[in-house]
Design a protein around this motif. Structure first.
Motif, PDB file in Angstrom:
ATOM      1  N   GLY A 382       0.802  -1.209   0.000  1.00  0.00           N
ATOM      2  CA  GLY A 382       0.000   0.000   0.000  1.00  0.00           C
ATOM      3  C   GLY A 382       0.838   1.263   0.000  1.00  0.00           C
ATOM      4  N   ARG A 383       1.902   1.249   0.808  1.00  0.00           N
ATOM      5  CA  ARG A 383       2.781   2.426   0.861  1.00  0.00           C
ATOM      6  C   ARG A 383       3.615   2.566  -0.403  1.00  0.00           C
ATOM      7  NH1 ARG A 383       1.400   6.107   2.217  1.00  0.00           N
ATOM      8  NH2 ARG A 383       3.425   7.057   2.724  1.00  0.00           N
ATOM      9  N   LEU A 384       4.033   1.451  -0.985  1.00  0.00           N
ATOM     10  CA  LEU A 384       4.782   1.520  -2.247  1.00  0.00           C
ATOM     11  C   LEU A 384       3.909   2.087  -3.364  1.00  0.00           C
ATOM     12  CD1 LEU A 384       6.705  -1.895  -2.208  1.00  0.00           C
ATOM     13  CD2 LEU A 384       7.671   0.382  -1.834  1.00  0.00           C
ATOM     14  N   LEU A 385       2.646   1.677  -3.416  1.00  0.00           N
ATOM     15  CA  LEU A 385       1.731   2.202  -4.426  1.00  0.00           C
ATOM     16  C   LEU A 385       1.494   3.691  -4.230  1.00  0.00           C
ATOM     17  CD1 LEU A 385      -0.951  -0.645  -4.617  1.00  0.00           C
ATOM     18  CD2 LEU A 385       0.656   0.036  -6.421  1.00  0.00           C
ATOM     19  N   ALA A 386       1.301   4.094  -2.967  1.00  0.00           N
ATOM     20  CA  ALA A 386       1.049   5.511  -2.690  1.00  0.00           C
ATOM     21  C   ALA A 386       2.263   6.357  -3.057  1.00  0.00           C
ATOM     22  CB  ALA A 386       0.701   5.686  -1.211  1.00  0.00           C
ATOM     23  N   ALA A 387       3.451   5.852  -2.788  1.00  0.00           N
ATOM     24  CA  ALA A 387       4.669   6.604  -3.111  1.00  0.00           C
ATOM     25  C   ALA A 387       4.861   6.720  -4.612  1.00  0.00           C
ATOM     26  CB  ALA A 387       5.883   5.917  -2.483  1.00  0.00           C
ATOM     27  N   ALA A 388       4.411   5.717  -5.370  1.00  0.00           N
ATOM     28  CA  ALA A 388       4.597   5.722  -6.821  1.00  0.00           C
ATOM     29  C   ALA A 388       3.749   6.782  -7.506  1.00  0.00           C
ATOM     30  CB  ALA A 388       4.268   4.347  -7.395  1.00  0.00           C
ATOM     31  N   VAL A 389       2.618   7.133  -6.905  1.00  0.00           N
ATOM     32  CA  VAL A 389       1.714   8.111  -7.540  1.00  0.00           C
ATOM     33  C   VAL A 389       1.842   9.503  -6.936  1.00  0.00           C
ATOM     34  CG1 VAL A 389       0.074   6.303  -8.142  1.00  0.00           C
ATOM     35  CG2 VAL A 389      -0.186   7.519  -5.982  1.00  0.00           C
ATOM     36  N   SER A 390       2.639   9.622  -5.875  1.00  0.00           N
ATOM     37  CA  SER A 390       2.766  10.944  -5.230  1.00  0.00           C
ATOM     38  C   SER A 390       3.798  11.820  -5.929  1.00  0.00           C
ATOM     39  CB  SER A 390       3.156  10.748  -3.756  1.00  0.00           C
ATOM     40  OG  SER A 390       4.407  10.096  -3.659  1.00  0.00           O
TER      41      SER A 390
END
Length: 390
Positions: A382-390
């Motif tokens: 979840g955190r990796l996905l959020a970091a990828a789109v931020s």
């Protein structure tokens, strides 16, 4: 699809949970023939998610991570833990079975965005405190490798100096570690393991371990305050165990806990026929056969039916009797079957295990519960996905 590499896969508990969380492995490896046979058999049967695993049997020390093409998002694994087990021989860093150096090499060479490593709670013993810190700092700075013939304490000192100087450049990870009790995450077993989770510093990710959602107090309330547990399992009052201590604690609770109740052995296996009392019916369930020879003795009294199971253990020579036994309400005991043990470790019901009973129980005793692995890996993803789109 995020890609992962699974080291020391064993029977696949951690790997299954990681795949269920949404990662697809680029490599899955272990040296143990029996464990790899288990995985290959389930892959041939098309069991999801193992059906898609690229399995490599062999010594990880001989594996060339350069053969893995493309980006790797996550490296996971449970380096062999016998040196640190509280039931083992406590040789720690002097033990040749210590595979943490290979886990660190994988991180250094693959440079994943994150990693998840787990081990037994015994690694947190005070006698291993310095070595645990040594592992943490090596994972933090995987490029700062030991010099030839350098003793580990000297290497630790260099890592400490590097860590305290500040303004660190190059490859490094932000590492957190915590002991997690699987029962607090919906596993019907009180199994405590230490998890080390790291994110590559350049990702800028902030993360914490998932919050527990299950508790003992919630179970006690369900059993001794509102009878929901007994009603769910249709257990008449005359057949309920006498547990004055548990009932007393439940009566001291001022209000209903907001958590979900711990899951118990009964929750996990109540739909399976007893293989000792109903062997004919039990034959309809794969890996569900009665194993004779169980006996209770001091310190090894089995797992009560209406509590989470005690920690299933692999043992050094065969299976330790007390940790892998069911204790019925009447005080009689028997070994858990392979299928019941798999339930307690939250493996898929259609997964089969390769080898004799003692070998299969060793695989299960060394495994991470799939459910716990999925929850931790889902939090990381979840955190990796959020970091990828931020």
């Amino acid at each position: 699809m995020m890609r992962s590499v699974e080291l020391f896969v064993g029977a696949g508990g951690l790997g299954i949970g990681v795949s269920q969380a949404g990662f697809r492995p680029a490599a899955v490896m272990d040296w143990d023939r029996w464990a790899c046979d288990t995985l290959r058999e389930n892959r041939e049967r098309g069991l999801d998610p193992i059906a898609h695993w690229p399995i490599h049997e062999g010594d990880v020390r001989q594996f060339d991570f350069g053969k893995i093409n493309g980006t790797v998002d996550l490296v996971t694994g449970g380096p062999p833990c016998q040196p640190f087990s509280m039931g083992g021989r406590h040789r720690a860093f002097l033990d040749s079975r210590d595979m943490f150096p290979q886990a660190i090499r994988a991180v250094r060479e693959l440079q994943p965005r994150a990693f998840i490593f787990e081990n037994v709670k015994g690694l947190t013993r005070s006698s291993f405190a310095n070595y645990l810190e040594y592992i943490r700092l090596q994972l933090t700075y995987p490029d700062l490798v030991a010099k030839q013939e350098e003793e580990w304490l000297a290497h630790l000192a260099r890592l400490e100096e590097h860590h305290t100087k500040g303004n660190v450049r190059g490859l490094h990870y932000r590492v957190v570690m915590r002991v997690l009790n699987a029962a607090n995450y919906g596993v019907p077993q009180r199994r405590e393991r230490i998890f080390l989770v790291g994110f590559r510093a350049d990702t800028g990710i902030e993360w914490h371990f998932p919050n527990p959602a299950y508790s003992r107090d919630a179970l006690l309330w369900s059993q001794w305050r509102d009878d929901v547990y007994w009603d769910l399992h249709r257990v008449a009052r005359k057949h309920r165990p006498v547990d004055n201590a548990a009932k007393s604690r439940a009566m001291k609770l001022s209000e209903r806990p907001i958590d979900k109740p711990w899951l118990t052995v009964r929750d996990a296996i109540s739909d399976l026929p007893d293989p000792e009392l109903s062997p004919g019916t039990a034959q309809g369930f794969h890996d569900h056969r009665f194993q004779p020879g169980a006996r209770s003795y001091k310190g090894h009294t089995g797992s009560p039916l209406d509590e989470p199971a005690k920690t299933l253990k692999a043992g050094v020579h065969g299976v330790p009797g007390g940790e892998n036994m069911l204790r019925r309400a009447d005080g009689s005991v028997r070994y858990f079957t392979v299928r019941e043990s798999a339930r307690l470790q939250t493996f898929p019901d259609d997964m089969v295990f390769h080898g004799a009973w003692s070998e299969t129980m060793r695989q299960l005793g060394n495994a991470v519960p799939c459910q716990l692995a999925r929850i931790v890996a889902s939090g990381v993803r979840g955190r990796l996905l959020a970091a990828a789109v931020s």
